[in-house]
Design a protein around this motif. Structure first.
Motif, PDB file in Angstrom:
ATOM      1  N   ASP A 257       0.819  -1.221   0.000  1.00 58.40           N
ATOM      2  CA  ASP A 257       0.000   0.000   0.000  1.00 58.40           C
ATOM      3  C   ASP A 257       0.856   1.277   0.000  1.00 58.40           C
ATOM      4  OD1 ASP A 257      -2.368  -1.409  -0.088  1.00 58.40           O
ATOM      5  OD2 ASP A 257      -2.577  -1.493   2.104  1.00 58.40           O
ATOM      6  N   CYS A 258       1.786   1.337  -0.924  1.00 56.69           N
ATOM      7  CA  CYS A 258       2.581   2.557  -1.090  1.00 56.69           C
ATOM      8  C   CYS A 258       1.686   3.654  -1.672  1.00 56.69           C
ATOM      9  CB  CYS A 258       3.765   2.293  -2.006  1.00 56.69           C
ATOM     10  SG  CYS A 258       4.777   3.745  -2.355  1.00 56.69           S
ATOM     11  N   CYS A 259       1.594   4.793  -0.989  1.00 56.57           N
ATOM     12  CA  CYS A 259       0.690   5.868  -1.402  1.00 56.57           C
ATOM     13  C   CYS A 259       1.304   6.660  -2.547  1.00 56.57           C
ATOM     14  CB  CYS A 259       0.388   6.774  -0.214  1.00 56.57           C
ATOM     15  SG  CYS A 259      -0.763   8.108  -0.616  1.00 56.57           S
ATOM     16  N   LEU A 260       0.638   6.679  -3.702  1.00 56.17           N
ATOM     17  CA  LEU A 260       1.089   7.440  -4.862  1.00 56.17           C
ATOM     18  C   LEU A 260       0.286   8.726  -5.052  1.00 56.17           C
ATOM     19  CD1 LEU A 260       1.554   4.516  -7.421  1.00 56.17           C
ATOM     20  CD2 LEU A 260       3.213   5.455  -5.800  1.00 56.17           C
ATOM     21  N   MET A 261      -0.918   8.773  -4.500  1.00 54.46           N
ATOM     22  CA  MET A 261      -1.762   9.964  -4.558  1.00 54.46           C
ATOM     23  C   MET A 261      -2.232  10.283  -3.135  1.00 54.46           C
ATOM     24  SD  MET A 261      -4.075   9.119  -7.949  1.00 54.46           S
ATOM     25  CE  MET A 261      -5.053  10.611  -7.766  1.00 54.46           C
ATOM     26  N   PRO A 262      -1.797  11.397  -2.563  1.00 57.58           N
ATOM     27  CA  PRO A 262      -2.205  11.731  -1.184  1.00 57.58           C
ATOM     28  C   PRO A 262      -3.720  11.766  -1.017  1.00 57.58           C
ATOM     29  CG  PRO A 262      -0.424  13.177  -1.922  1.00 57.58           C
ATOM     30  CD  PRO A 262      -0.846  12.390  -3.113  1.00 57.58           C
ATOM     31  N   ASP A 263      -4.396  12.251  -2.025  1.00 58.10           N
ATOM     32  CA  ASP A 263      -5.862  12.281  -2.000  1.00 58.10           C
ATOM     33  C   ASP A 263      -6.358  11.620  -3.285  1.00 58.10           C
ATOM     34  OD1 ASP A 263      -8.553  12.708  -1.818  1.00 58.10           O
ATOM     35  OD2 ASP A 263      -8.450  14.903  -1.884  1.00 58.10           O
ATOM     36  N   PRO A 264      -6.918  10.417  -3.215  1.00 58.24           N
ATOM     37  CA  PRO A 264      -7.362   9.731  -4.435  1.00 58.24           C
ATOM     38  C   PRO A 264      -8.384  10.506  -5.243  1.00 58.24           C
ATOM     39  CG  PRO A 264      -7.326   8.223  -2.568  1.00 58.24           C
ATOM     40  CD  PRO A 264      -7.123   9.605  -2.011  1.00 58.24           C
ATOM     41  N   HIS A 265      -9.060  11.477  -4.640  1.00 53.79           N
ATOM     42  CA  HIS A 265     -10.095  12.219  -5.343  1.00 53.79           C
ATOM     43  C   HIS A 265      -9.564  13.491  -6.007  1.00 53.79           C
ATOM     44  CE1 HIS A 265     -13.014   9.544  -3.447  1.00 53.79           C
ATOM     45  NE2 HIS A 265     -12.439   9.820  -2.282  1.00 53.79           N
ATOM     46  N   SER A 266      -8.275  13.769  -5.893  1.00 48.58           N
ATOM     47  CA  SER A 266      -7.695  14.960  -6.523  1.00 48.58           C
ATOM     48  C   SER A 266      -6.562  14.544  -7.464  1.00 48.58           C
ATOM     49  CB  SER A 266      -7.173  15.937  -5.459  1.00 48.58           C
ATOM     50  OG  SER A 266      -6.051  15.387  -4.788  1.00 48.58           O
ATOM     51  N   GLU A 267      -5.996  15.531  -8.162  1.00 46.49           N
ATOM     52  CA  GLU A 267      -4.979  15.253  -9.171  1.00 46.49           C
ATOM     53  C   GLU A 267      -3.568  15.111  -8.594  1.00 46.49           C
ATOM     54  OE1 GLU A 267      -5.061  15.004 -12.511  1.00 46.49           O
ATOM     55  OE2 GLU A 267      -7.154  15.435 -12.982  1.00 46.49           O
ATOM     56  N   ASP A 268      -3.375  15.410  -7.322  1.00 46.86           N
ATOM     57  CA  ASP A 268      -2.028  15.399  -6.751  1.00 46.86           C
ATOM     58  C   ASP A 268      -1.398  14.018  -6.883  1.00 46.86           C
ATOM     59  OD1 ASP A 268      -2.403  18.010  -6.083  1.00 46.86           O
ATOM     60  OD2 ASP A 268      -2.890  17.623  -3.971  1.00 46.86           O
ATOM     61  N   GLY A 269      -0.214  13.983  -7.531  1.00 47.06           N
ATOM     62  CA  GLY A 269       0.520  12.735  -7.698  1.00 47.06           C
ATOM     63  C   GLY A 269      -0.029  11.803  -8.749  1.00 47.06           C
ATOM     64  N   ALA A 270      -1.041  12.230  -9.491  1.00 44.43           N
ATOM     65  CA  ALA A 270      -1.706  11.324 -10.425  1.00 44.43           C
ATOM     66  C   ALA A 270      -0.820  10.943 -11.603  1.00 44.43           C
ATOM     67  CB  ALA A 270      -3.001  11.956 -10.931  1.00 44.43           C
ATOM     68  N   GLN A 271       0.089  11.831 -12.006  1.00 45.72           N
ATOM     69  CA  GLN A 271       0.934  11.547 -13.168  1.00 45.72           C
ATOM     70  C   GLN A 271       2.407  11.847 -12.860  1.00 45.72           C
ATOM     71  OE1 GLN A 271      -0.724  12.573 -17.107  1.00 45.72           O
ATOM     72  NE2 GLN A 271      -2.455  13.502 -16.032  1.00 45.72           N
ATOM     73  N   GLU A 272       2.826  11.503 -11.658  1.00 44.64           N
ATOM     74  CA  GLU A 272       4.208  11.737 -11.241  1.00 44.64           C
ATOM     75  C   GLU A 272       5.092  10.546 -11.612  1.00 44.64           C
ATOM     76  OE1 GLU A 272       5.513  14.414  -9.915  1.00 44.64           O
ATOM     77  OE2 GLU A 272       3.648  15.541  -9.678  1.00 44.64           O
ATOM     78  N   TYR A 273       6.404  10.829 -11.810  1.00 52.97           N
ATOM     79  CA  TYR A 273       7.395   9.771 -11.974  1.00 52.97           C
ATOM     80  C   TYR A 273       7.799   9.274 -10.578  1.00 52.97           C
ATOM     81  CZ  TYR A 273       7.903  10.529 -16.984  1.00 52.97           C
ATOM     82  OH  TYR A 273       7.665  10.616 -18.338  1.00 52.97           O
ATOM     83  N   VAL A 274       7.892   7.970 -10.435  1.00 51.12           N
ATOM     84  CA  VAL A 274       8.149   7.355  -9.132  1.00 51.12           C
ATOM     85  C   VAL A 274       9.357   6.435  -9.244  1.00 51.12           C
ATOM     86  CG1 VAL A 274       7.187   5.904  -7.289  1.00 51.12           C
ATOM     87  CG2 VAL A 274       5.691   7.465  -8.565  1.00 51.12           C
ATOM     88  N   SER A 275      10.215   6.472  -8.216  1.00 50.73           N
ATOM     89  CA  SER A 275      11.347   5.549  -8.098  1.00 50.73           C
ATOM     90  C   SER A 275      11.241   4.835  -6.762  1.00 50.73           C
ATOM     91  CB  SER A 275      12.683   6.298  -8.193  1.00 50.73           C
ATOM     92  OG  SER A 275      12.878   6.844  -9.481  1.00 50.73           O
ATOM     93  N   LEU A 276      11.323   3.509  -6.809  1.00 57.19           N
ATOM     94  CA  LEU A 276      11.301   2.682  -5.603  1.00 57.19           C
ATOM     95  C   LEU A 276      12.619   1.914  -5.530  1.00 57.19           C
ATOM     96  CD1 LEU A 276       7.661   1.297  -5.921  1.00 57.19           C
ATOM     97  CD2 LEU A 276       8.444   3.179  -4.459  1.00 57.19           C
ATOM     98  N   PHE A 277      13.282   1.977  -4.380  1.00 64.48           N
ATOM     99  CA  PHE A 277      14.611   1.390  -4.238  1.00 64.48           C
ATOM    100  C   PHE A 277      14.568   0.144  -3.358  1.00 64.48           C
ATOM    101  CE2 PHE A 277      15.152   5.861  -5.171  1.00 64.48           C
ATOM    102  CZ  PHE A 277      16.112   5.842  -6.184  1.00 64.48           C
TER     103      PHE A 277
END
Length: 231
Positions: free
Chosen positions: A80-100
């Motif tokens: 359950d890694c959070c990619l969007m702080p608020d699922p109902h808004s656009e924040d983080g919706a199209q961000e590049y993500v790196s997981l190490f």
């Protein structure tokens, strides 16, 4: 640290249907994507990169090779890694993500297969997934660079005193110069015509540019005689 891209095959996303898909309430909120590595041996995963597309939470499971007599097993390495702080808004919706690797919950060696479980609880978005998925393993270590001994082991400050070997003590020179000037001023202030003779100052130093009227030993190491005569 260097890294190498791992060739992989990303299977099509599979939506987990809950309820009737013909109704609004039946829209899928979970998508599963399997990633296989058919062309390489089990490897140690170093990093995962991707571009998010409206995925709110990400869980990753890994299938690892154990031994020839034990079947490979699945383990949850990210939950359950959070990619969007608020699922109902656009924040983080199209961000590049790196997981190490250090973010994972288990050891990432001997990787055979990955399973990405995407979750979007908001009904506002028609679809969600991850794009431009890249898997990396650790690359070859950079060759060690050998530095000269004088650079890797700087000279201690105490050793700088060796550079002054053979020179007189600066404090002694300063003291003798001060005494010489004090005596000269005393003679000038006496206002007498009596000859008082001469006094010697011998040390291995050029007297800071002072004029010496007589050099008694031309071949000695800078040994001078100072003569004070009243005028």
């Amino acid at each position: 640290m260097s890294r190498l891209s791992v060739p992989c095959h990303v299977k099509g996303a599979v939506a987990l249907q809950v309820g009737d898909m013909r109704t609004f309430q039946g829209r899928p909120g979970v998508v599963v994507i399997d990633v296989t590595f058919p062309s390489i041996e089990p490897f140690e995963l170093q990093e995962i990169t991707f571009k998010n597309y409206y995925t709110a939470f990400l869980t990753i499971r890994v299938r690892q090779h154990t031994s020839a007599h034990t079947p490979a097993k699945w383990m949850t390495c990210l939950r359950d890694c959070c990619l969007m702080p608020d699922p109902h808004s656009e924040d983080g919706a199209q961000e590049y993500v790196s997981l190490f690797k250090h973010q994972m919950l288990c050891d990432m060696t001997r990787v055979l297969e990955l399973r990405l479980i995407l979750r979007q609880p908001s009904p506002l978005w028609l679809s969600f997934t991850v794009e431009e998925l890249q898997i990396y393993q650790q690359g070859p270590k950079s060759p060690s660079v050998t530095f000269p001994k004088w650079l890797s082991h700087p000279m201690p400050c105490e050793q700088s005193a060796l550079l002054l070997e053979g020179l007189p003590d600066p404090s002694r020179v300063s003291s003798e110069v001060q005494q010489m000037w004090a005596l000269t001023e005393m003679i000038r202030a006496s206002h007498t015509s009596t000859r008082i003779g001469r006094f010697d100052v011998s040390y291995l130093f050029p007297l800071l540019g002072l004029h010496c009227p007589e050099q008694v030993r031309p071949h000695s190491p800078l040994c001078y005689r100072w003569m004070a005569v009243m005028t």
